[in-house]
Design a protein around this motif. Structure first.
Motif, PDB file in Angstrom:
ATOM      1  N   GLU A 126     -27.793 -25.092  34.679  1.00  0.00           N
ATOM      2  CA  GLU A 126     -26.460 -24.564  34.399  1.00  0.00           C
ATOM      3  C   GLU A 126     -25.500 -25.672  34.799  1.00  0.00           C
ATOM      4  O   GLU A 126     -25.506 -26.124  35.949  1.00  0.00           O
ATOM      5  CB  GLU A 126     -26.176 -23.299  35.199  1.00  0.00           C
ATOM      6  CG  GLU A 126     -24.785 -22.727  34.905  1.00  0.00           C
ATOM      7  CD  GLU A 126     -24.512 -21.469  35.680  1.00  0.00           C
ATOM      8  OE1 GLU A 126     -24.852 -20.378  35.181  1.00  0.00           O
ATOM      9  OE2 GLU A 126     -23.973 -21.588  36.806  1.00  0.00           O
TER      10      GLU A 126
ATOM     11  N   ASN B 234     -24.695 -26.647  38.479  1.00  0.00           N
ATOM     12  CA  ASN B 234     -24.864 -25.502  39.378  1.00  0.00           C
ATOM     13  C   ASN B 234     -26.314 -25.290  39.770  1.00  0.00           C
ATOM     14  O   ASN B 234     -26.590 -24.860  40.898  1.00  0.00           O
ATOM     15  CB  ASN B 234     -24.298 -24.228  38.749  1.00  0.00           C
ATOM     16  CG  ASN B 234     -22.796 -24.302  38.596  1.00  0.00           C
ATOM     17  OD1 ASN B 234     -22.121 -25.025  39.327  1.00  0.00           O
ATOM     18  ND2 ASN B 234     -22.265 -23.583  37.631  1.00  0.00           N
ATOM     19  N   ARG B 235     -27.220 -25.531  38.840  1.00  0.00           N
ATOM     20  CA  ARG B 235     -28.651 -25.443  39.142  1.00  0.00           C
ATOM     21  C   ARG B 235     -29.402 -26.292  38.140  1.00  0.00           C
ATOM     22  O   ARG B 235     -28.946 -26.517  37.025  1.00  0.00           O
ATOM     23  CB  ARG B 235     -29.143 -24.003  39.146  1.00  0.00           C
ATOM     24  CG  ARG B 235     -29.023 -23.284  37.857  1.00  0.00           C
ATOM     25  CD  ARG B 235     -29.527 -21.823  37.976  1.00  0.00           C
ATOM     26  NE  ARG B 235     -29.052 -21.036  36.869  1.00  0.00           N
ATOM     27  CZ  ARG B 235     -29.480 -21.147  35.613  1.00  0.00           C
ATOM     28  NH1 ARG B 235     -30.411 -22.006  35.325  1.00  0.00           N
ATOM     29  NH2 ARG B 235     -28.979 -20.406  34.660  1.00  0.00           N
TER      30      ARG B 235
ATOM     31  N   VAL C  96     -18.827 -23.542  31.221  1.00  0.00           N
ATOM     32  CA  VAL C  96     -20.152 -23.360  31.806  1.00  0.00           C
ATOM     33  C   VAL C  96     -21.160 -23.270  30.668  1.00  0.00           C
ATOM     34  O   VAL C  96     -20.973 -22.496  29.731  1.00  0.00           O
ATOM     35  CB  VAL C  96     -20.209 -22.092  32.679  1.00  0.00           C
ATOM     36  CG1 VAL C  96     -21.612 -21.883  33.241  1.00  0.00           C
ATOM     37  CG2 VAL C  96     -19.178 -22.160  33.799  1.00  0.00           C
ATOM     38  N   GLN C  97     -22.201 -24.078  30.746  1.00  0.00           N
ATOM     39  CA  GLN C  97     -23.211 -24.106  29.688  1.00  0.00           C
ATOM     40  C   GLN C  97     -24.604 -23.973  30.285  1.00  0.00           C
ATOM     41  O   GLN C  97     -24.879 -24.529  31.357  1.00  0.00           O
ATOM     42  CB  GLN C  97     -23.110 -25.400  28.883  1.00  0.00           C
ATOM     43  CG  GLN C  97     -21.803 -25.516  28.147  1.00  0.00           C
ATOM     44  CD  GLN C  97     -21.721 -26.782  27.320  1.00  0.00           C
ATOM     45  OE1 GLN C  97     -22.170 -27.839  27.742  1.00  0.00           O
ATOM     46  NE2 GLN C  97     -21.154 -26.665  26.139  1.00  0.00           N
ATOM     47  N   GLN C  98     -25.457 -23.248  29.572  1.00  0.00           N
ATOM     48  CA  GLN C  98     -26.854 -23.093  29.962  1.00  0.00           C
ATOM     49  C   GLN C  98     -27.695 -24.096  29.184  1.00  0.00           C
ATOM     50  O   GLN C  98     -27.511 -24.259  27.986  1.00  0.00           O
ATOM     51  CB  GLN C  98     -27.346 -21.669  29.656  1.00  0.00           C
ATOM     52  CG  GLN C  98     -26.510 -20.571  30.297  1.00  0.00           C
ATOM     53  CD  GLN C  98     -26.457 -20.650  31.813  1.00  0.00           C
ATOM     54  OE1 GLN C  98     -27.458 -20.910  32.464  1.00  0.00           O
ATOM     55  NE2 GLN C  98     -25.271 -20.441  32.372  1.00  0.00           N
ATOM     56  N   VAL C  99     -28.596 -24.761  29.856  1.00  0.00           N
ATOM     57  CA  VAL C  99     -29.514 -25.698  29.227  1.00  0.00           C
ATOM     58  C   VAL C  99     -30.923 -25.126  29.380  1.00  0.00           C
ATOM     59  O   VAL C  99     -31.325 -24.762  30.484  1.00  0.00           O
ATOM     60  CB  VAL C  99     -29.442 -27.093  29.886  1.00  0.00           C
ATOM     61  CG1 VAL C  99     -30.503 -28.022  29.322  1.00  0.00           C
ATOM     62  CG2 VAL C  99     -28.056 -27.695  29.726  1.00  0.00           C
ATOM     63  N   ASP C 100     -31.640 -25.045  28.281  1.00  0.00           N
ATOM     64  CA  ASP C 100     -33.041 -24.622  28.281  1.00  0.00           C
ATOM     65  C   ASP C 100     -33.720 -25.426  27.185  1.00  0.00           C
ATOM     66  O   ASP C 100     -33.663 -25.064  26.019  1.00  0.00           O
ATOM     67  CB  ASP C 100     -33.151 -23.118  28.024  1.00  0.00           C
ATOM     68  CG  ASP C 100     -34.582 -22.602  28.123  1.00  0.00           C
ATOM     69  OD1 ASP C 100     -35.513 -23.402  28.337  1.00  0.00           O
ATOM     70  OD2 ASP C 100     -34.775 -21.382  27.978  1.00  0.00           O
TER      71      ASP C 100
ATOM     72  N   ARG D 206     -34.390 -26.524  32.776  1.00  0.00           N
ATOM     73  CA  ARG D 206     -33.373 -25.472  32.733  1.00  0.00           C
ATOM     74  C   ARG D 206     -32.271 -25.859  33.711  1.00  0.00           C
ATOM     75  O   ARG D 206     -32.547 -26.337  34.810  1.00  0.00           O
ATOM     76  CB  ARG D 206     -33.980 -24.130  33.115  1.00  0.00           C
ATOM     77  CG  ARG D 206     -34.953 -23.608  32.085  1.00  0.00           C
ATOM     78  CD  ARG D 206     -35.507 -22.237  32.481  1.00  0.00           C
ATOM     79  NE  ARG D 206     -36.316 -21.693  31.405  1.00  0.00           N
ATOM     80  CZ  ARG D 206     -37.609 -21.931  31.233  1.00  0.00           C
ATOM     81  NH1 ARG D 206     -38.253 -22.716  32.065  1.00  0.00           N
ATOM     82  NH2 ARG D 206     -38.265 -21.375  30.228  1.00  0.00           N
TER      83      ARG D 206
END
Length: 170
Positions: free
Chosen positions: A68, A43-44, A81-85, A66
Motif C-alpha cells: 500500500e 504503508n506496507r 492511496v494505491q494498492q499494489v498486488d 503486495r
C-alpha cells in the motif's frame, strides 16, 4: 551501501525441491523505501516467493508483491492511496552467468559470492510498478491541458512556396 529492504539469502541453502520465502518490510524500512522512491509513504510492503533451483546454479523466483503506497496526485497534489498486488518473475544468475538482454525473460538478480538479496530485488520490482501518473478520484486537468480543440489558426504559408516559384525560372 546496504539497501533499505535487505533480505540476503545464500543460494547454497535452497534445497533441491525449492523453498518458500515470505518477506515483510518493517515500518522503518517502509519509510526508507518511500524516501528512495520519492513518494509520501509506503504503508506496507510484503512479498510471497517460491525459490526453485535450476541447472547451472541459477534460481527461479516466482511470487507476488503486495503493498500500500501513497503518491501525490499529478493534478491536485492530494495524497492518493494505491494498492499494489503484482506477480513477480525473477531469476538469480548462476556462477559465471551474465544478465540477459531479452525483455521477455524474467529480470535477472545477481548473487555475488553466492548470496542474493531478495529484499532489494522485490523493492526494485515495486519501484517499477508504481503508477507514474497517479490521480485522485475526480481530479481533472484544465481544458487546455486535456487537448480541447482551440479556435482554428490561420493557415501557415508553405516555406517552400518561394522555392517552387524559382524552379520554373531559367
Amino acid at each position: 551501501m546496504t539497501p533499505e529492504f535487505s533480505r540476503p539469502i545464500a543460494l547454497a541453502r535452497i534445497p533441491p525441491e525449492g523453498r518458500a520465502e515470505t518477506l515483510r518490510a518493517s515500518p522503518a524500512e517502509c519509510a526508507a523505501l518511500a524516501l528512495r522512491f520519492g513518494i509520501p509513504a509506503v504503508n506496507r510492503f510484503s512479498a510471497a516467493l517460491r525459490l526453485t533451483p535450476e541447472a547451472g546454479g541459477a534460481v527461479a523466483i516466482e511470487g507476488r508483491i503486495r503493498a500500500e503506497v501513497v503518491q501525490d496526485c499529478v493534478v491536485t497534489l492530494d495524497p492518493v492511496v494505491q494498492q499494489v498486488d503484482e506477480a513477480v518473475h525473477l531469476r538469480v544468475l548462476g556462477a559465471g552467468e551474465t544478465a540477459s538482454e531479452d525483455p521477455d525473460t524474467p529480470d535477472d538478480v545477481e548473487a555475488p559470492g553466492g548470496v542474493a538479496d531478495l529484499g532489494e530485488a522485490v523493492a526494485e520490482q515495486l519501484a517499477l510498478v508504481l503508477d507514474p501518473y497517479p490521480r485522485a478520484p475526480g481530479a481533472v486537468l484544465p481544458d487546455e491541458a486535456e487537448g480541447e480543440p482551440e479556435a482554428p489558426e490561420e493557415p501557415r504559408p508553405n516555406p517552400f512556396a518561394a522555392l517552387s516559384a524559382l524552379r520554373g525560372r531559367k
